[in-house]
Design an enzyme around this catalytic site. Structure first.
Site, PDB file in Angstrom:
ATOM      1  N   GLU A 252      39.132-115.810  -5.465  1.00 40.09           N
ATOM      2  CA  GLU A 252      38.304-114.600  -5.340  1.00 40.09           C
ATOM      3  C   GLU A 252      37.901-114.191  -6.742  1.00 40.09           C
ATOM      4  O   GLU A 252      38.733-113.758  -7.543  1.00 40.09           O
ATOM      5  CB  GLU A 252      39.074-113.492  -4.624  1.00 40.09           C
ATOM      6  CG  GLU A 252      38.192-112.368  -4.114  1.00 40.09           C
ATOM      7  CD  GLU A 252      38.074-111.206  -5.089  1.00 40.09           C
ATOM      8  OE1 GLU A 252      37.006-111.106  -5.752  1.00 40.09           O
ATOM      9  OE2 GLU A 252      39.022-110.431  -5.187  1.00 40.09           O
ATOM     10  N   CYS A 286      35.414-105.444  -8.695  1.00 40.18           N
ATOM     11  CA  CYS A 286      34.656-106.660  -8.401  1.00 40.18           C
ATOM     12  C   CYS A 286      33.662-106.446  -7.272  1.00 40.18           C
ATOM     13  O   CYS A 286      32.604-107.080  -7.246  1.00 40.18           O
ATOM     14  CB  CYS A 286      35.605-107.811  -8.074  1.00 40.18           C
ATOM     15  SG  CYS A 286      36.714-107.509  -6.694  1.00 40.18           S
TER      16      CYS A 286
END
Length: 506
Positions: A252, A286
């Protein structure tokens, strides 16, 4: 897998991790106050932790879904009772305002509880359809734990993000060896210690501290899977290291998430969401919004509302809306993005180059920045937003998708929201909200492209930490054996007729 930093204690910049006499020193990025010191784990120590975890995994897996769920529920309860304490550790370690830290911990507790509650339903053995060609065979799918999972966590959400892997891996029956970010080691240690207070029978959940070398050692330590969260550049290095042993990975990485504001959107809600998703945690998110594409017809009104929201934010220590930039080196990147955007013709609505006042960056809004500018193309990871006026929704979608990243996104619209959400190239989209998918434990979390692959959270997140095991079980003897040299011509002819009947008619 990050660049190693070695320094003497006297030269340590606020927030910059250093190794002194084999110990990792963590300091608050806003004040420079020492938070803690932790022994650095070399390759030998990492392998020893994995060996201990291997034995613990046998015990933990043997508890079954019910035994693991009971212990995970007790851990979730302990986390819930101690939320203020953990939030203070998050603030001290990474500089995040306590209010932001509390919100992070709240979401993390939800995910621990969800994984415990749903593991049996998602991962339990299930019968699947058989075949008319072989009516004697029954089919079962089971999901078996990998064994030992290595988790490499980030610093920006040091509780919520790693627990999205850790809790789901534990619920699936794995033991976990956790390498927290060198910027937030105190949080990682706190999580492991709190779990050990609930589960003291075996080292099911361990921590190894260090810089990039420790992460590299974990990748090569013999773990059965690695779950990594961090930059795209480091994610590629993790993948390369794991490829040496064909160790599966979940990656990720970063994002450059976009919000689209349609002409019929609720502008008050859109401006509030853009401000929060772009500025909270000082923009160090993010899945935070970094780009906004707003239709011409409502652009001026939207920008005015967004500016009013952002200029009301406070910047400072624990009680402010925005805390310090955790990684000192990120300040230079933010400054470069803002300066380049202005020099290339972008209009400063709020903030600008003077907003960068290390270790803080004040809210910055830039209007109509060229699409090939760094502030639009690269991950800024600061409290900045680029707002671009577009003539149509199609153009907004085209620009939103014109990036190698594909993590999260947001759409504000009344009539065309769902249709637009489906067109966005991202792993997750919030409709008439921002980052809402983070708080829903049932939804899978992950991206596409340079944002990585694999999923945490939800049923997909539980399955991510298991191997599907296919079992075909013979239930009775058939007069027409297909999988045998005894089948003969009669069986072959029957099978051909059956296949033509089932599939040969188009």
């Amino acid at each position: 897998m990050t660049t190693e930093t070695h320094a003497t204690a006297g030269s340590q910049a606020p927030g910059m991790p250093v190794v002194v006499d084999g110990r990792l020193r963590s300091t608050n990025p806003g004040t420079g106050a020492l938070v803690g010191e932790y022994p650095v784990a070399g390759p030998g120590e990492v392998r020893a932790a994995v060996t201990r975890a291997r034995g613990a995994a046998d015990w933990w897996g043997g508890l079954g879904f019910a035994g693991r769920a009971e212990r995970l529920r007790r851990w979730a309860a302990a986390l819930a009772r101690r939320m203020p304490e953990l939030a203070r550790v998050v603030h001290a370690d990474g500089g995040k305002p306590v209010s932001d830290a509390l919100l992070e911990v709240t979401a993390a507790v939800e995910h621990v509880a969800w994984s415990a509650r749903n593991a049996r339903r998602v991962l339990g053995p299930r019968r699947v359809g058989g075949s008319l060609l072989m009516p004697d065979m029954g089919a079962v799918v089971e999901y078996q734990p990998f064994g030992v999972v290595g988790v490499i966590g980030p610093w920006n959400y040091p509780v919520f993000t790693p627990l999205g892997s850790i809790a789901y891996a534990l619920a699936a029956g794995n033991a976990v060896v956790f390498k927290p970010s060198e910027y937030t080691p105190a949080v990682g240690q706190w999580l492991v210690d709190s779990f050990a207070e609930v589960v003291s029978d075996a080292p099911v959940f361990q921590v190894v501290h260090g810089l990039g070398d420790t992460g590299a050692a974990l990748c090569g330590s013999g773990v059965d899977k690695v779950a990594f969260t961090g930059s795209t550049r480091t994610g590629k290095r993790v993948m390369a290291a794991c490829a040496e042993t064909l160790t599966p990975v979940l990656v990720e990485c970063g994002g450059k998430d976009a919000m689209i504001v349609d002409a019929d959107a609720d502008l008050d809600d859109a401006a509030d969401a853009a401000c929060w998703a772009g500025m909270s945690n000082a923009g160090q998110t993010c899945v935070g919004i970094e780009r906004v594409y707003v239709l011409d017809a409502v652009a001026d009104e939207f920008v005015a509302k967004l500016k009013a929201n952002a200029e009301a934010l406070t910047v400072g220590d624990e009680d402010a809306d925005l805390g310090p930039i955790t990684m000192p080196g990120q300040v230079d990147i933010i400054r470069r993005h803002i300066t380049d955007a202005v020099e290339r013709g972008g209009t400063v609505v709020l903030g600008g180059p003077d907003a960068v006042q290390p270790p803080y960056v004040h809210p910055t809004i830039l209007l109509d920045v060229p699409e090939d500018a760094a502030a639009v193309r690269e991950e800024t990871f600061g409290p900045t937003l680029t707002v671009t006026r577009v003539p149509s929704l199609d153009e907004a979608v085209r620009r939103a998708n014109a990036t190698p990243y594909g993590l999260g996104s947001s759409v504000f619209s009344r009539r065309r929201a769902m249709a637009t959400a489906r067109r966005l190239r991202s792993g997750m989209t919030s409709v008439n909200s921002a980052m809402a998918f983070v708080a829903l434990p049932s939804l899978p979390f992950g991206g596409v492209g340079d944002s990585g692959f694999g999923r945490i959270h939800g049923a997909d997140g539980l399955r991510e930490f298991t191997r599907p095991k296919a079992i075909a079980r013979r239930r009775f003897r058939t007069p027409l054996p297909v999988l045998s040299f005894r089948r003969g011509r009669r069986t072959d002819e029957f099978v051909q007729r059956l296949v033509r009947f089932l599939h040969g008619r188009g």
